[in-house]
Write an enzyme that holds these catalytic residues in place. Structure first.
Site, mmCIF file in Angstrom:
data_model
loop_
_atom_site.group_PDB
_atom_site.id
_atom_site.type_symbol
_atom_site.label_atom_id
_atom_site.label_comp_id
_atom_site.label_asym_id
_atom_site.label_seq_id
_atom_site.Cartn_x
_atom_site.Cartn_y
_atom_site.Cartn_z
ATOM 1 N N TYR A 138 1.121 -1.417 0.448
ATOM 2 C CA TYR A 138 -0.020 0.213 0.166
ATOM 3 C C TYR A 138 1.334 1.285 -0.170
ATOM 4 O O TYR A 138 1.455 1.620 0.742
ATOM 5 C CB TYR A 138 -0.699 -0.113 0.929
ATOM 6 C CG TYR A 138 -1.345 1.185 1.553
ATOM 7 C CD1 TYR A 138 -2.716 1.823 0.754
ATOM 8 C CD2 TYR A 138 -1.120 2.197 2.153
ATOM 9 C CE1 TYR A 138 -3.681 2.998 0.644
ATOM 10 C CE2 TYR A 138 -2.254 3.782 2.565
ATOM 11 C CZ TYR A 138 -3.039 3.897 1.790
ATOM 12 O OH TYR A 138 -3.890 5.072 1.994
ATOM 13 N N GLU A 189 -11.745 6.909 5.816
ATOM 14 C CA GLU A 189 -11.721 7.468 7.222
ATOM 15 C C GLU A 189 -12.702 8.138 7.685
ATOM 16 O O GLU A 189 -12.985 9.168 7.599
ATOM 17 C CB GLU A 189 -10.126 8.088 6.509
ATOM 18 C CG GLU A 189 -9.152 7.620 5.380
ATOM 19 C CD GLU A 189 -8.564 9.217 4.601
ATOM 20 O OE1 GLU A 189 -9.215 10.513 5.045
ATOM 21 O OE2 GLU A 189 -7.533 8.376 3.804
ATOM 22 N N PHE A 224 -0.876 7.214 12.481
ATOM 23 C CA PHE A 224 -2.506 8.396 12.490
ATOM 24 C C PHE A 224 -2.695 9.386 12.840
ATOM 25 O O PHE A 224 -3.239 10.394 12.323
ATOM 26 C CB PHE A 224 -1.522 8.302 10.522
ATOM 27 C CG PHE A 224 -2.982 7.662 10.328
ATOM 28 C CD1 PHE A 224 -3.994 7.982 10.207
ATOM 29 C CD2 PHE A 224 -2.225 6.160 9.245
ATOM 30 C CE1 PHE A 224 -5.007 6.893 10.223
ATOM 31 C CE2 PHE A 224 -3.615 5.462 8.809
ATOM 32 C CZ PHE A 224 -4.616 5.881 9.044
ATOM 33 N N ASN A 242 2.347 12.016 5.776
ATOM 34 C CA ASN A 242 1.945 10.950 6.229
ATOM 35 C C ASN A 242 1.840 10.733 8.408
ATOM 36 O O ASN A 242 2.682 10.508 8.422
ATOM 37 C CB ASN A 242 1.423 9.192 6.429
ATOM 38 C CG ASN A 242 -0.055 8.569 6.786
ATOM 39 O OD1 ASN A 242 -0.902 9.020 7.438
ATOM 40 N ND2 ASN A 242 -0.642 7.705 5.735
ATOM 41 N N HIS A 254 -3.399 16.324 -2.437
ATOM 42 C CA HIS A 254 -3.257 16.400 -1.589
ATOM 43 C C HIS A 254 -3.072 18.162 -0.466
ATOM 44 O O HIS A 254 -3.260 18.278 0.485
ATOM 45 C CB HIS A 254 -2.216 15.128 -0.349
ATOM 46 C CG HIS A 254 -3.582 14.033 -0.822
ATOM 47 N ND1 HIS A 254 -3.512 13.827 -1.601
ATOM 48 C CD2 HIS A 254 -3.804 13.786 0.433
ATOM 49 C CE1 HIS A 254 -4.162 12.735 -0.808
ATOM 50 N NE2 HIS A 254 -4.415 12.337 -0.003
ATOM 51 N N TYR A 280 -12.297 34.297 46.969
ATOM 52 C CA TYR A 280 -11.726 33.008 45.954
ATOM 53 C C TYR A 280 -10.485 32.992 44.616
ATOM 54 O O TYR A 280 -9.288 32.801 45.269
ATOM 55 C CB TYR A 280 -12.962 32.147 45.741
ATOM 56 C CG TYR A 280 -13.736 31.209 46.425
ATOM 57 C CD1 TYR A 280 -13.985 31.591 47.455
ATOM 58 C CD2 TYR A 280 -14.896 30.590 45.434
ATOM 59 C CE1 TYR A 280 -14.865 30.391 48.182
ATOM 60 C CE2 TYR A 280 -15.721 29.640 46.159
ATOM 61 C CZ TYR A 280 -16.026 30.063 47.293
ATOM 62 O OH TYR A 280 -16.540 29.218 48.627
ATOM 63 N N ARG A 309 -7.840 33.637 46.968
ATOM 64 C CA ARG A 309 -7.648 32.773 48.703
ATOM 65 C C ARG A 309 -7.414 31.300 47.956
ATOM 66 O O ARG A 309 -6.859 30.011 48.030
ATOM 67 C CB ARG A 309 -8.837 32.173 49.486
ATOM 68 C CG ARG A 309 -8.337 31.591 50.616
ATOM 69 C CD ARG A 309 -9.927 31.523 51.306
ATOM 70 N NE ARG A 309 -10.870 32.008 51.650
ATOM 71 C CZ ARG A 309 -12.204 32.068 51.253
ATOM 72 N NH1 ARG A 309 -12.158 30.241 51.851
ATOM 73 N NH2 ARG A 309 -13.439 32.259 51.158
#
Length: 622
Positions: A157, A522, A437, A300, A187, A388, A391
């Protein structure tokens, strides 16, 4: 021979500066002739009026000067024509200027020892990069596995198949190089403004570190080219939006690789933003030609998330430490009590961060080591306990410290992890398709960081309210004389409140969201890129709120004169007054806030008090 890169209407040309040297104008005419050549071969260069400006400074060059006298080898210049706005061109060039001094020190990377502080220093340009010999050996062995698979025709792959939904499409050997190039081109789909120079350096350094781990299948030739580009500070244009955080940070890492391939835009200290191929050539570098597996190895991974996360962690540490100091100043100005910070109280609830913050407050406030006249002046007052926001500082600030420590552990592990797919194991000669990934780890951690650090601003804004409200502080309203004529800190408090409110929205976790993509291949993603970006925004806004509190606390001390605070806090007061004067009447507030913010970003408040904290601890332990 000396060569100069010349830009003509967006196209770059490499022009030799011969002997005898041509004039600057002659050099520009040569570039202009080349520009017109393919477009209008009959057009002469001499008919176009132009000016020449050095990149990236925008400095105007005299046409009659000898090019050899005013230009160095590998300089970049730009032609600006009469039909262009020269003022705009000059300002655009100047905007790309970035302070940079080439470092002489190196950090050795091996994929396992990089820290968040190291990565931020690399981003700031403090170091160059080199690999350890062991890392280089692992990279070579891993690459040998890929080369063997390619020679055998074994189906792997991302090596000889398509990607994502196209994983079952086999690609012939003669197209394997084109496959990797196409992957990066397709991409490179990010949008938005580019990452800053520092963040792009961090991203490239982080990617080099992960590839050096030796499980990606990249060649040493390609990795060396990436290192050379980093060391020359040749940085790709990387848009900040577009990653889902699974399969890794595909879009930003593709843009990072794109510039290294000579495509798109690239920045260097010498050129500013320019054509990537011209920038590489101007620095004696060649565009990458990706071999089988190298495209997917380059893009990747979770390095966009983790590099921004590293900056967020380091800035969070800085602001958390200094928040204790600023809170102590406010407590002193409001004449609060230091008794809630007694060690016995925190020993019975011993969260590490809470104990640490309480000890730090004790070192800064009234003590036998560093007495405070202000504290002494109200020792016998009739107040029983403080609000607060005063403190509970150790309890609120303490969990912030523990949160940062946890997130730093996650980010550091992620920075030194193999997050490719597929992974290549040289020892067994195998590849494994996997899910390393997926950015869920850093995404969840950075969402948590934003939520944790935000509380520093939430508590700070409440202390600002107490400082400016005369019903709560017994100080002049909005910390200014002649109230009504002057408004003082009225709107500075509004700014702090606006920042806190905005950060509340940013603290909504991005990692609880997921959208299915890539034809349902995905089908669950981390949204870690947004988690990292908004964590940084929250940290910055926390810094800004605390900068406002720092100014307000120091202004409040003006109304307690002639009483002096404890020595450590007095040093902080003097530091602030070295850049911002006290308010005696209204003036523009923004520059003062920016100056105080700069003190925090540069860790100067912490630097002032750290010796006092150390002295206090040593004397109390003696």
């Amino acid at each position: 021979m000396r060569c100069v890169s010349v830009c003509v209407r967006g196209d770059w040309f490499r022009v030799a500066v011969g002997v005898p040297s041509p004039s600057v104008r002659s050099l520009g005419c040569t570039a202009l002739r080349r520009y017109h050549g393919p477009r209008n071969p009959g057009k002469e260069a001499g008919g176009s009026e132009f000016r020449m400006r050095r990149c990236p400074s925008g400095e105007l060059l005299d046409h009659d000067d000898s090019a050899a006298d005013v230009l160095d080898h590998n300089d970049f210049v730009r032609l600006v024509f009469a039909d262009e706005d020269d003022d705009i061109s000059a300002s655009l060039l100047a905007a790309s200027v970035h302070p940079y001094q080439e470092p002489s020190k190196f950090i050795s990377l091996d994929g396992s020892g990089l820290t968040t502080a190291d990565l931020v220093a690399l981003g700031q340009g403090s170091y160059k990069i080199k690999l350890t010999p062991e890392a280089a050996d692992k990279v070579n062995k891993c690459r040998a596995v890929i080369d063997a698979f390619t020679a055998e025709g074994k189906v792997v792959y991302g090596v000889n198949t398509g990607f994502g939904k196209f994983a079952h499409t086999l690609i012939p050997n003669e197209l394997l190089v084109q496959l990797q190039k196409n992957l990066v081109l397709s991409h490179s789909a990010g949008v938005g403004p580019p990452l800053s120079v520092e963040r792009t350096r961090m991203l490239l350094a982080q990617r080099i570190n992960v590839l050096a781990k030796g499980y990606s299948g990249i060649s040493m030739e390609t990795l060396d080219a990436m290192i050379q580009a980093f060391n020359a500070s040749c940085l790709s244009w990387v848009p900040e939006k577009g990653t889902l955080g699974a399969s890794g940070d595909l879009a930003p890492l593709a843009h990072l690789a794109l510039g290294l391939m000579g495509e798109g835009r690239m920045w260097s200290p010498q050129s500013g933003w320019a054509d990537a191929k011209a920038v590489l050539k101007g620095h004696g570098l060649k565009p990458l030609v990706l071999k089988p597996k190298e495209g997917i190895a380059a893009i990747n991974g979770t390095q966009f998330i983790s590099s921004l996360g590293a900056e967020a962690v380091e800035r969070a540490w800085g602001v958390a430490r200094q928040a204790d100091v600023i809170a102590a100043l406010s407590l002193e100005a409001l004449r609060g009590s230091a008794r809630p910070f007694h060690r016995a109280i925190h020993a019975v609830r011993p969260h590490p961060g809470q104990v640490e913050v309480a000890q730090r407050l004790c070192a800064l406030l009234d003590s036998p080591v560093f007495p405070s006249q202000i504290s002494e002046s109200h020792r016998c007052c009739n107040r029983v306990q403080d609000a607060y926001a005063l403190r509970c500082i150790p309890q609120v600030h303490g969990i912030v410290n523990d949160t940062i420590k946890f997130v730093q552990m996650i980010i550091t592990t992620e920075m030194n992890s193999a997050t490719d797919n597929p992974l290549v194991f040289a020892e067994s000669g195998e590849t494994f398709s996997c899910g390393n990934f997926h950015g869920e780890y850093p995404a969840k951690a950075l969402d948590y960081l934003a939520i944790g650090v935000h509380e520093l601003a939430s508590l700070s804004e409440r202390r600002i309210e107490r400082l400016v409200n005369p019903a709560l502080s017994e100080l002049p309203a909005f910390l200014v004389k002649d109230g009504g004529l002057n408004s003082g800190f009225m709107i500075a408090h509004c700014t702090a409140a606006a920042l806190v409110s905005e950060s509340k929205a940013l603290c909504h976790p991005s990692s609880v969201d997921s959208l299915s993509t890539s034809a349902a291949t995905e089908d669950h993603v981390s949204m870690g890129g947004w988690a990292a970006r908004k964590a940084l925004r929250v940290v910055e806004q926390v810094e800004q709120v605390l900068a406002i509190e720092l100014l307000a606390a120091c202004q409040a001390l003006e109304f307690l004169r002639p009483l002096q605070t404890a020595a450590p806090l007095q040093k902080v007061y003097q530091l602030v007054r070295s850049v911002v004067s006290a308010w005696d009447k209204d003036r523009i507030m923004s520059p003062d806030i920016e100056a105080a913010h700069a003190l925090l970003r540069q860790q100067k408040v912490w630097a002032e008090i750290q010796p006092y904290v150390d002295e206090y601890r040593n004397k109390m332990q003696a």
